[in-house]
Design a protein around this motif. Sequence first.
Motif, mmCIF file in Angstrom:
data_model
loop_
_atom_site.group_PDB
_atom_site.id
_atom_site.type_symbol
_atom_site.label_atom_id
_atom_site.label_comp_id
_atom_site.label_asym_id
_atom_site.label_seq_id
_atom_site.Cartn_x
_atom_site.Cartn_y
_atom_site.Cartn_z
ATOM 1 N N GLY A 18 12.789 -82.226 11.843
ATOM 2 C CA GLY A 18 14.055 -82.875 11.505
ATOM 3 C C GLY A 18 14.178 -83.077 10.015
ATOM 4 O O GLY A 18 14.726 -84.089 9.547
ATOM 5 N N GLY A 19 13.690 -82.096 9.236
ATOM 6 C CA GLY A 19 13.609 -82.264 7.796
ATOM 7 C C GLY A 19 14.845 -81.868 7.016
ATOM 8 O O GLY A 19 14.861 -81.967 5.795
ATOM 9 N N SER A 20 15.890 -81.438 7.716
ATOM 10 C CA SER A 20 17.050 -80.896 7.003
ATOM 11 C C SER A 20 18.064 -81.954 6.592
ATOM 12 O O SER A 20 18.985 -81.659 5.823
ATOM 13 N N ARG A 21 17.920 -83.193 7.074
ATOM 14 C CA ARG A 21 18.949 -84.191 6.777
ATOM 15 C C ARG A 21 18.366 -85.591 6.889
ATOM 16 O O ARG A 21 17.272 -85.795 7.421
ATOM 17 N N GLY A 22 19.110 -86.557 6.430
ATOM 18 C CA GLY A 22 18.796 -87.966 6.626
ATOM 19 C C GLY A 22 17.400 -88.361 6.177
ATOM 20 O O GLY A 22 16.957 -88.018 5.081
ATOM 21 N N ILE A 23 16.723 -89.094 7.027
ATOM 22 C CA ILE A 23 15.377 -89.568 6.717
ATOM 23 C C ILE A 23 14.437 -88.397 6.463
ATOM 24 O O ILE A 23 13.625 -88.423 5.533
ATOM 25 N N GLY A 24 14.539 -87.344 7.271
ATOM 26 C CA GLY A 24 13.655 -86.196 7.106
ATOM 27 C C GLY A 24 13.788 -85.547 5.748
ATOM 28 O O GLY A 24 12.791 -85.193 5.100
ATOM 29 N N ALA A 25 15.018 -85.367 5.274
ATOM 30 C CA ALA A 25 15.243 -84.769 3.955
ATOM 31 C C ALA A 25 14.691 -85.663 2.851
ATOM 32 O O ALA A 25 14.099 -85.177 1.874
ATOM 33 N N ALA A 26 14.867 -86.976 2.988
ATOM 34 C CA ALA A 26 14.339 -87.910 2.001
ATOM 35 C C ALA A 26 12.816 -87.895 1.988
ATOM 36 O O ALA A 26 12.183 -87.973 0.930
ATOM 37 N N VAL A 27 12.218 -87.774 3.166
ATOM 38 C CA VAL A 27 10.757 -87.676 3.263
ATOM 39 C C VAL A 27 10.262 -86.423 2.543
ATOM 40 O O VAL A 27 9.285 -86.465 1.787
ATOM 41 N N CYS A 28 10.929 -85.296 2.760
ATOM 42 C CA CYS A 28 10.530 -84.053 2.090
ATOM 43 C C CYS A 28 10.590 -84.192 0.578
ATOM 44 O O CYS A 28 9.668 -83.773 -0.138
ATOM 45 N N ASP A 37 2.958 -79.695 -0.441
ATOM 46 C CA ASP A 37 3.724 -78.538 -0.002
ATOM 47 C C ASP A 37 4.342 -78.904 1.335
ATOM 48 O O ASP A 37 3.768 -79.696 2.102
ATOM 49 N N LEU A 38 5.515 -78.326 1.654
ATOM 50 C CA LEU A 38 6.260 -78.768 2.831
ATOM 51 C C LEU A 38 6.687 -77.622 3.733
ATOM 52 O O LEU A 38 7.039 -76.541 3.248
ATOM 53 N N VAL A 39 6.671 -77.891 5.023
ATOM 54 C CA VAL A 39 7.332 -77.039 6.006
ATOM 55 C C VAL A 39 8.458 -77.872 6.602
ATOM 56 O O VAL A 39 8.211 -78.910 7.229
ATOM 57 N N VAL A 40 9.672 -77.434 6.365
ATOM 58 C CA VAL A 40 10.867 -78.178 6.775
ATOM 59 C C VAL A 40 11.313 -77.654 8.138
ATOM 60 O O VAL A 40 11.915 -76.585 8.240
ATOM 61 N N GLY A 41 11.019 -78.399 9.182
ATOM 62 C CA GLY A 41 11.464 -78.012 10.519
ATOM 63 C C GLY A 41 12.901 -78.446 10.739
ATOM 64 O O GLY A 41 13.279 -79.563 10.371
ATOM 65 N N ARG A 46 20.446 -74.123 9.291
ATOM 66 C CA ARG A 46 19.537 -73.422 8.384
ATOM 67 C C ARG A 46 19.906 -73.659 6.917
ATOM 68 O O ARG A 46 19.023 -73.833 6.064
ATOM 69 N N ALA A 47 21.206 -73.674 6.620
ATOM 70 C CA ALA A 47 21.630 -73.862 5.237
ATOM 71 C C ALA A 47 21.139 -75.200 4.688
ATOM 72 O O ALA A 47 20.665 -75.286 3.546
ATOM 73 N N ALA A 48 21.241 -76.255 5.497
ATOM 74 C CA ALA A 48 20.783 -77.568 5.052
ATOM 75 C C ALA A 48 19.274 -77.580 4.856
ATOM 76 O O ALA A 48 18.757 -78.154 3.882
ATOM 77 N N ALA A 49 18.542 -76.937 5.769
ATOM 78 C CA ALA A 49 17.088 -76.885 5.652
ATOM 79 C C ALA A 49 16.659 -76.100 4.421
ATOM 80 O O ALA A 49 15.725 -76.490 3.703
ATOM 81 N N GLU A 50 17.331 -74.988 4.156
ATOM 82 C CA GLU A 50 17.008 -74.192 2.972
ATOM 83 C C GLU A 50 17.322 -74.961 1.692
ATOM 84 O O GLU A 50 16.617 -74.834 0.685
ATOM 85 N N SER A 51 18.360 -75.778 1.716
ATOM 86 C CA SER A 51 18.689 -76.603 0.563
ATOM 87 C C SER A 51 17.571 -77.606 0.274
ATOM 88 O O SER A 51 17.191 -77.825 -0.882
ATOM 89 N N VAL A 52 17.036 -78.216 1.336
ATOM 90 C CA VAL A 52 15.906 -79.141 1.177
ATOM 91 C C VAL A 52 14.695 -78.385 0.630
ATOM 92 O O VAL A 52 14.010 -78.855 -0.290
ATOM 93 N N ALA A 53 14.427 -77.207 1.194
ATOM 94 C CA ALA A 53 13.290 -76.405 0.734
ATOM 95 C C ALA A 53 13.430 -76.034 -0.741
ATOM 96 O O ALA A 53 12.443 -76.043 -1.496
ATOM 97 N N ARG A 62 5.447 -75.685 -2.887
ATOM 98 C CA ARG A 62 5.831 -74.602 -1.997
ATOM 99 C C ARG A 62 6.563 -75.171 -0.781
ATOM 100 O O ARG A 62 6.312 -76.310 -0.380
ATOM 101 N N ALA A 63 7.443 -74.365 -0.190
ATOM 102 C CA ALA A 63 8.206 -74.847 0.960
ATOM 103 C C ALA A 63 8.656 -73.694 1.830
ATOM 104 O O ALA A 63 8.979 -72.609 1.335
ATOM 105 N N LEU A 64 8.677 -73.940 3.125
ATOM 106 C CA LEU A 64 9.256 -73.035 4.108
ATOM 107 C C LEU A 64 10.231 -73.828 4.965
ATOM 108 O O LEU A 64 9.975 -74.989 5.298
ATOM 109 N N ALA A 65 11.339 -73.222 5.356
ATOM 110 C CA ALA A 65 12.262 -73.794 6.338
ATOM 111 C C ALA A 65 12.085 -73.003 7.629
ATOM 112 O O ALA A 65 12.222 -71.781 7.632
#
Length: 250
Positions: A18-28, A37-41, A46-53, A62-65
């Motif tokens: 849940g890394g693409s928005r809200g609390i998850g994005a802030a945690v990343c 380094d992060l893996v954004v699930g 996908r666009a939001a997750a890639e933005s976080v990455a 390093r980061a992967l979405a």
Amino acid sequence: MTMTGAGTTRQPLTVVTGGSRGIGAAVCARLAADGHDLVVGYRSDRAAAESVAERVRAAGRRALAVAVDTADAASVDALFDEAATLGPVTGLVNNAGTSGPVGRLADADPAGISRALDVNLLGYLLCARRAVRDLSASGGGALVNISSAAATLGSPGEYVHYAAAKAGVDTLTVGLAKEVADEGIRVNCVAPGVIWTGFHADPERPAKQGPGIPLGRAGQPEEIAGAVSWLLSPDASYTTGAVLRVAGGR
């Protein structure tokens, strides 16, 4: 850097569901700033997750979405297999969630209740199951489950089923922490109160709830991220099985 096992040092690599928005994005964002380094699930955006990455990469990490349905064991395995391409996973933040139906339990759609339980509890179990296997094999690490103050407040008239699932997350934290402590794995939990995110069916809910919170306001995602980062850090090396309430006094 993260200290794990018998004095060994490894580059932190953390999976955040849940890394693409809200609390998850802030945690990343916070973990990247703290050297992870992060893996954004993410589930579907996908666009939001890639933005976080991209923000993680901009911070020098390093980061992967990676798309994942946390309620599906095969999808969870694929997430962790992809994460392993960056190196040994050292941490998991179990954050993916959904409120499900909002309103009285008597009026709730059974399919919606079932999906909410699958995501909010079964998904946490499946991700923790795989994370423990990987961390045990590679020298230990840490898990942080994102629960909710709803676990003890019950959320009557809103989402009793969600509160029940989060109470299960608290119990998962306590039990699993005891189960894997001798494998060098710590398991803790952060239980947020009302936070300003897109989670709420009513966007004004945080503002409406604010006056009833002892600190007089809803929280910000970054305030949860700070607690998560601490629990993953060496500063929390003697902390396991804890449910840290970050809820403004509620």
